[in-house]
Design an enzyme around this catalytic site. Structure first.
Site, PDB file in Angstrom:
ATOM      1  N   GLY A  53      -1.931  -6.532  -1.729  1.00  0.00           N
ATOM      2  CA  GLY A  53      -0.993  -7.352  -0.987  1.00  0.00           C
ATOM      3  C   GLY A  53       0.466  -7.018  -1.227  1.00  0.00           C
ATOM      4  N   PHE A 121      -1.905 -13.708  -6.774  1.00  0.00           N
ATOM      5  CA  PHE A 121      -1.798 -12.496  -7.593  1.00  0.00           C
ATOM      6  C   PHE A 121      -1.288 -12.926  -8.969  1.00  0.00           C
ATOM      7  CE2 PHE A 121      -1.659  -7.841  -6.358  1.00  0.00           C
ATOM      8  CZ  PHE A 121      -2.648  -7.924  -5.407  1.00  0.00           C
ATOM      9  N   PHE A 161       6.736  21.599  -0.251  1.00  0.00           N
ATOM     10  CA  PHE A 161       6.900  21.175  -1.649  1.00  0.00           C
ATOM     11  C   PHE A 161       8.351  21.390  -2.087  1.00  0.00           C
ATOM     12  CE2 PHE A 161       6.746  21.674  -6.232  1.00  0.00           C
ATOM     13  CZ  PHE A 161       5.811  20.732  -6.631  1.00  0.00           C
ATOM     14  N   GLN A 244       2.845   0.773 -16.594  1.00  0.00           N
ATOM     15  CA  GLN A 244       1.947  -0.366 -16.413  1.00  0.00           C
ATOM     16  C   GLN A 244       0.477   0.055 -16.461  1.00  0.00           C
ATOM     17  OE1 GLN A 244       1.660  -2.778 -12.496  1.00  0.00           O
ATOM     18  NE2 GLN A 244       2.484  -4.163 -14.037  1.00  0.00           N
ATOM     19  N   HIS A 246      -2.998  -1.381 -15.458  1.00  0.00           N
ATOM     20  CA  HIS A 246      -3.648  -2.428 -14.662  1.00  0.00           C
ATOM     21  C   HIS A 246      -4.946  -2.804 -15.365  1.00  0.00           C
ATOM     22  CE1 HIS A 246      -5.587  -4.431 -11.313  1.00  0.00           C
ATOM     23  NE2 HIS A 246      -4.501  -4.298 -10.567  1.00  0.00           N
ATOM     24  N   LEU A 256      -9.067   1.826  -8.661  1.00  0.00           N
ATOM     25  CA  LEU A 256      -8.639   0.437  -8.864  1.00  0.00           C
ATOM     26  C   LEU A 256      -9.567  -0.600  -8.229  1.00  0.00           C
ATOM     27  CD1 LEU A 256      -6.143  -1.310  -9.849  1.00  0.00           C
ATOM     28  CD2 LEU A 256      -5.493  -1.347  -7.450  1.00  0.00           C
ATOM     29  N   GLU A 259      -6.072  -6.492  -7.964  1.00  0.00           N
ATOM     30  CA  GLU A 259      -5.831  -7.790  -8.586  1.00  0.00           C
ATOM     31  C   GLU A 259      -6.213  -8.916  -7.622  1.00  0.00           C
ATOM     32  OE1 GLU A 259      -2.560  -7.993 -11.390  1.00  0.00           O
ATOM     33  OE2 GLU A 259      -1.681  -9.470 -10.043  1.00  0.00           O
ATOM     34  N   HIS A 359      -1.282   2.650 -13.997  1.00  0.00           N
ATOM     35  CA  HIS A 359      -1.225   2.187 -12.601  1.00  0.00           C
ATOM     36  C   HIS A 359       0.166   2.228 -11.980  1.00  0.00           C
ATOM     37  CE1 HIS A 359      -2.408  -0.126  -9.109  1.00  0.00           C
ATOM     38  NE2 HIS A 359      -1.463  -1.014  -9.358  1.00  0.00           N
ATOM     39  N   ARG A 394       5.996  -4.973 -13.965  1.00  0.00           N
ATOM     40  CA  ARG A 394       6.027  -5.354 -12.549  1.00  0.00           C
ATOM     41  C   ARG A 394       4.956  -6.390 -12.248  1.00  0.00           C
ATOM     42  NH1 ARG A 394       3.053  -3.458  -7.700  1.00  0.00           N
ATOM     43  NH2 ARG A 394       1.778  -2.147  -9.046  1.00  0.00           N
TER      44      ARG A 394
HETATM   45  C1  LIG Z   1      -4.571   2.107  -6.308  1.00  0.00           C
HETATM   46  C2  LIG Z   1      -3.243   1.419  -6.176  1.00  0.00           C
HETATM   47  C3  LIG Z   1      -3.166   0.206  -5.513  1.00  0.00           C
HETATM   48  C4  LIG Z   1      -1.930  -0.430  -5.369  1.00  0.00           C
HETATM   49  N1  LIG Z   1      -1.878  -1.629  -4.715  1.00  0.00           N
HETATM   50  C5  LIG Z   1      -0.678  -2.229  -4.549  1.00  0.00           C
HETATM   51  C6  LIG Z   1      -0.579  -3.465  -3.847  1.00  0.00           C
HETATM   52  O1  LIG Z   1      -1.568  -4.021  -3.382  1.00  0.00           O
HETATM   53  N2  LIG Z   1       0.648  -4.013  -3.706  1.00  0.00           N
HETATM   54  C7  LIG Z   1       1.775  -3.432  -4.192  1.00  0.00           C
HETATM   55  O2  LIG Z   1       2.864  -3.979  -4.022  1.00  0.00           O
HETATM   56  N3  LIG Z   1       1.710  -2.251  -4.856  1.00  0.00           N
HETATM   57  C8  LIG Z   1       0.521  -1.633  -5.032  1.00  0.00           C
HETATM   58  N4  LIG Z   1       0.464  -0.447  -5.701  1.00  0.00           N
HETATM   59  C9  LIG Z   1       1.708   0.265  -6.008  1.00  0.00           C
HETATM   60  C10 LIG Z   1       2.253   0.903  -4.726  1.00  0.00           C
HETATM   61  O3  LIG Z   1       1.176   1.321  -3.927  1.00  0.00           O
HETATM   62  C11 LIG Z   1       3.142   2.105  -4.973  1.00  0.00           C
HETATM   63  O4  LIG Z   1       4.088   1.814  -5.966  1.00  0.00           O
HETATM   64  C12 LIG Z   1       3.877   2.498  -3.696  1.00  0.00           C
HETATM   65  O5  LIG Z   1       2.958   2.672  -2.638  1.00  0.00           O
HETATM   66  C13 LIG Z   1       4.687   3.770  -3.887  1.00  0.00           C
HETATM   67  O6  LIG Z   1       5.189   4.159  -2.635  1.00  0.00           O
HETATM   68  P1  LIG Z   1       6.343   5.228  -2.510  1.00  0.00           P
HETATM   69  O7  LIG Z   1       6.755   5.257  -1.084  1.00  0.00           O
HETATM   70  O8  LIG Z   1       7.388   4.998  -3.525  1.00  0.00           O
HETATM   71  O9  LIG Z   1       5.643   6.620  -2.912  1.00  0.00           O
HETATM   72  P2  LIG Z   1       4.245   7.287  -2.548  1.00  0.00           P
HETATM   73  O10 LIG Z   1       3.467   6.536  -1.571  1.00  0.00           O
HETATM   74  O11 LIG Z   1       3.632   7.627  -3.855  1.00  0.00           O
HETATM   75  O12 LIG Z   1       4.673   8.598  -1.822  1.00  0.00           O
HETATM   76  C14 LIG Z   1       5.296   9.670  -2.480  1.00  0.00           C
HETATM   77  C15 LIG Z   1       5.644  10.712  -1.448  1.00  0.00           C
HETATM   78  O13 LIG Z   1       6.432  11.728  -2.072  1.00  0.00           O
HETATM   79  C16 LIG Z   1       5.949  12.993  -1.668  1.00  0.00           C
HETATM   80  N5  LIG Z   1       6.301  13.958  -2.714  1.00  0.00           N
HETATM   81  C17 LIG Z   1       6.129  13.850  -4.047  1.00  0.00           C
HETATM   82  N6  LIG Z   1       6.576  14.970  -4.669  1.00  0.00           N
HETATM   83  C18 LIG Z   1       7.019  15.799  -3.686  1.00  0.00           C
HETATM   84  C19 LIG Z   1       7.581  17.107  -3.671  1.00  0.00           C
HETATM   85  N7  LIG Z   1       7.751  17.832  -4.797  1.00  0.00           N
HETATM   86  N8  LIG Z   1       7.928  17.653  -2.478  1.00  0.00           N
HETATM   87  C20 LIG Z   1       7.721  16.968  -1.323  1.00  0.00           C
HETATM   88  N9  LIG Z   1       7.193  15.738  -1.280  1.00  0.00           N
HETATM   89  C21 LIG Z   1       6.855  15.160  -2.449  1.00  0.00           C
HETATM   90  C22 LIG Z   1       4.462  12.782  -1.486  1.00  0.00           C
HETATM   91  O14 LIG Z   1       3.929  13.798  -0.651  1.00  0.00           O
HETATM   92  C23 LIG Z   1       4.435  11.412  -0.837  1.00  0.00           C
HETATM   93  O15 LIG Z   1       4.635  11.523   0.541  1.00  0.00           O
HETATM   94  C24 LIG Z   1      -0.764   0.166  -5.902  1.00  0.00           C
HETATM   95  C25 LIG Z   1      -0.852   1.364  -6.588  1.00  0.00           C
HETATM   96  C26 LIG Z   1      -2.081   1.976  -6.758  1.00  0.00           C
HETATM   97  C27 LIG Z   1      -2.154   3.216  -7.578  1.00  0.00           C
END
Ligand SMILES: Cc1cc2nc3c(=O)[nH]c(=O)nc-3n(C[C@H](O)[C@H](O)[C@H](O)COP(=O)(O)OP(=O)(O)OC[C@H]3O[C@@H](n4cnc5c(N)ncnc54)[C@H](O)[C@@H]3O)c2cc1C
Length: 594
Positions: A53, A121, A161, A244, A246, A256, A259, A359, A394
């Protein structure tokens, strides 16, 4: 000569933060040219795996209120969150929920009224996790991506990359500093070609670094390349010691169990069949904050009340059988499928084995409340950033929220900045680009050595599991740091596969390079924080110490090997530690009880 591409804004990362930033930037001026660069396909970004969520106050008429969400977040952070930042998150979130709704997000709804539903949560005083069954990340990503695709001027560079940040002179400010964002270097994975991609403004949205641990809920691609790019460019990494764990990762994979499962009423049980959380958090039980629950679980295991999993690992169980088949199918269908496929257990019929699992990284690239980094023209958002929303721990469902809020903020700010600096010279010294080419092609691609980089990666992540877990102590942390540094100076920097196209061997070794430096920062931060706060629990210092440690850590990269820790055996490069004050508004730190 390296090929060159130019844009107005570069967004590195296509998770929730990156996509939200792109939509926000384009809404400032539809003529801006925006590139979203991602090392994986958009819908393979780690955000798709968010399950339970996204937190927001939307039911004030039923008794919820924003003050309570702000306080829950700050209390959850063990008072290390910047209080103005936590407030900004909470005040901005209701808009984001409805904005997603208008863009087509299929939120789960109440049967009677059709209104968007919310669930409990951990660490919250009200059920405020807005959900879409147990696949919130997948649906948020799909909604944001669909919205991006309506704009011709958002260009996706999938499977590119990024390797470094390019900087240049600040000719617009009259000062001749080299601290202005000018672009990035990147490898197009399809061709293997090396590019410089130029722009006056950039946003790093590269996500968390959870793959520095072996037992982890993260996507395999969640490595700290973005954090390391910033670190090598001279920017600070903040609060990296706060990792963190989990409470509920299944065995043996670490995938996972949301929660939301405890939010729906799931019990945690030990080998006596006891709901042990009543001893540790009599009021909130399983819905205490994650640091509290994970510590309780490790204590149960250490004191012999765990189960022995067939792999030999000790664990506990989560029991959902009393929820009934219908509720599980309707609200927790995704984790039921995960349980069946990856643990061979149907949660409708029997409890499933779980154990605390890496996590989330509370730390990241140091930013201010608006997501601005210490480099002009560069912002960071989402899990890669540390704007100090989450402090030392968090609350679940606050991360997707953070991605949305700071995706929007940084997208707007970067757009205004790009409009005002369009005329800036984007000249980048060839020397910088050549140095980066040398680092990756001479240093890694054409490197030599006996150590298998995949084995080095496994050794590194196993070391982090063993030495910097839920409970930490100085001896383990020091041994962990020594091991990481031994790996660092060993001969892992080489690539067996010299193909140009889709060379995943090369990419894996590049990722390992960033993992080693980041793991080192986590360990140095942990060694320097002589207290127990949030997710950082030190056996020697079991209490929170507000007199000496109510402050953030900052780690700066140094090529000279200067190090703040006592056991600097490394002579290649290192980390210089500093501290940064926490922002307080109106909440006084108190002892936490759940
Ligand atoms: C299993 C799981 C369940 C979760 N559930 C929840 C939830 O229910 N609610 C909640 O609030 N949070 C949740 N979280 C946490 C949350 O999902 C993440 O913190 C959040 O989605 C991170 O998003 P972001 O956009 O920061 O990065 P990400 O979604 O991790 O995206 C990173 C991006 O960076 C790109 N990237 C990385 N390195 C490079 C590079 N060198 N060159 C080019 N591109 C690169 C990748 O390709 C990707 O597109 C969960 C986490 C996990 C692990």
């Amino acid at each position: 000569m390296t090929d060159s591409i130019s844009y107005d804004i570069l967004i590195i990362g296509s998770g929730i933060a990156g996509l939200r930033a792109a939509i926000s930037a384009v809404s400032v001026d539809s003529k801006l040219r925006i590139a979203v660069i991602s090392k994986v396909q958009v819908m393979r970004s780690h955000s798709v795996s968010a399950e339970g969520g996204t937190a927001a106050v939307i039911f004030e008429e039923e008794g919820d209120n924003q003050e309570s969400h702000i306080y829950d977040t700050i209390k959850g952070s063990d008072f290390l969150a910047d209080q103005d930042v936590a407030e900004k998150l909470v005040r901005s979130m209701p808009f984001e929920i409805y904005q997603l709704d208008h863009w087509g997000m299929p939120w789960s709804r109440r049967k009677e009224s059709g209104r968007i539903d919310q669930r409990w949560f951990g660490g919250y005083s009200f059920p405020r996790a807005t959900y879409a069954q147990d696949k919130v990340g997948f649906f948020e990503m799909q909604t944001l991506y669909d919205t991006c695709l309506k704009h011709d001027n958002i260009h996706f560079y999938n499977e590119w990359f990024c390797t470094s940040i390019l900087t240049g002179d600040g000719n617009h400010s009259g000062k001749n500093s080299n601290n202005n964002f000018r672009g990035v270097t990147a490898i197009e994975m399809k061709s293997g070609n090396f590019f410089k991609i130029k722009a006056p403004a950039g946003i790093i949205c590269t996500g968390g670094a959870g793959r520095i641990y072996s037992f982890s809920t993260y996507a395999y691609s969640s490595t700290p390349d973005g954090l390391d790019m910033a670190y090598r460019a001279g920017l600070a990494l903040k609060d990296m010691e706060f990792v963190q764990f989990h409470p509920t990762g299944i065995l043996p994979s670490g995938i996972l169990i949301t929660e939301g499962a405890r939010g729906e009423g799931g019990y945690l049980i030990n080998n006596q069949g006891e709901r042990f959380m009543k001893k540790y958090a009599p009021k909130s039980l399983e819905l205490a904050s994650r640091d509290v629950v994970s510590r309780a679980m490790m204590k149960e295991i250490e004191e012999g009340r765990g189960f022995k999993h067939e792999t030999g690992v000790h664990c506990l169980k989560i029991d959902l059988t009393h929820l009934g088949a219908e509720r599980i199918r309707e609200r927790l269908g995704g984790i039921r499928e995960i349980g069946i496929k990856f643990s061979g257990i149907d949660i409708i019929n029997e409890p499933i084995e779980i154990r605390p699992v890496c996590h989330y990284m509370m730390g990241g690239i140091h930013t201010n409340i608006d997501g601005a980094t210490e480099m002009k023209g560069l912002w960071a958002a989402g899990e890669a950033a540390c704007n100090s929303t989450h402090g030392a721990n968090r609350l679940g469902a606050n991360s997707t929220g953070e991605c949305l809020v700071w995706g929007k903020i940084t997208g707007e700010l970067a757009a205004h900045y790009a409009l005002n600096h369009k005329s800036d010279s984007l000249e980048i010294s060839e020397h910088q680009v050549l140095e980066e080419e040398k680092r990756i092609y001479d240093g890694i691609f054409r490197g030599n050595g006996q150590i298998n980089p995949y084995e080095a990666r496994k050794e590194l992540t196993d070391t982090m599991d063993a030495k910097a877990h839920v409970f930490r102590n100085e001896k383990d942390l020091a041994e962990g740091l020594k091991k990481v540094r031994e790996i660092k100076v060993s001969t892992w920097k080489h690539v067996d596969d010299h193909a140009r196209e889709y060379n995943t061997n090369f990419i894996n070794v590049m990722e390992l390079d960033s993992m080693i430096r980041t793991a080192e920062v986590v360990l140095i931060g942990a060694l320097n924080r002589h207290e127990t706060r949030g997710a950082h629990a030190m056996k020697e210092y079991p209490k929170r110490d507000d007199i000496n440690f109510l402050k953030h850590t900052l780690a700066y990269y140094t090529a000279s090997g200067i190090s703040a820790d006592r056991d600097n055996i490394n002579n290649e490069d290192g980390s210089k530690m500093g501290w940064f004050p926490v922002t307080f508004t109106r909440y006084t730190p108190v002892e936490r009880h759940y």
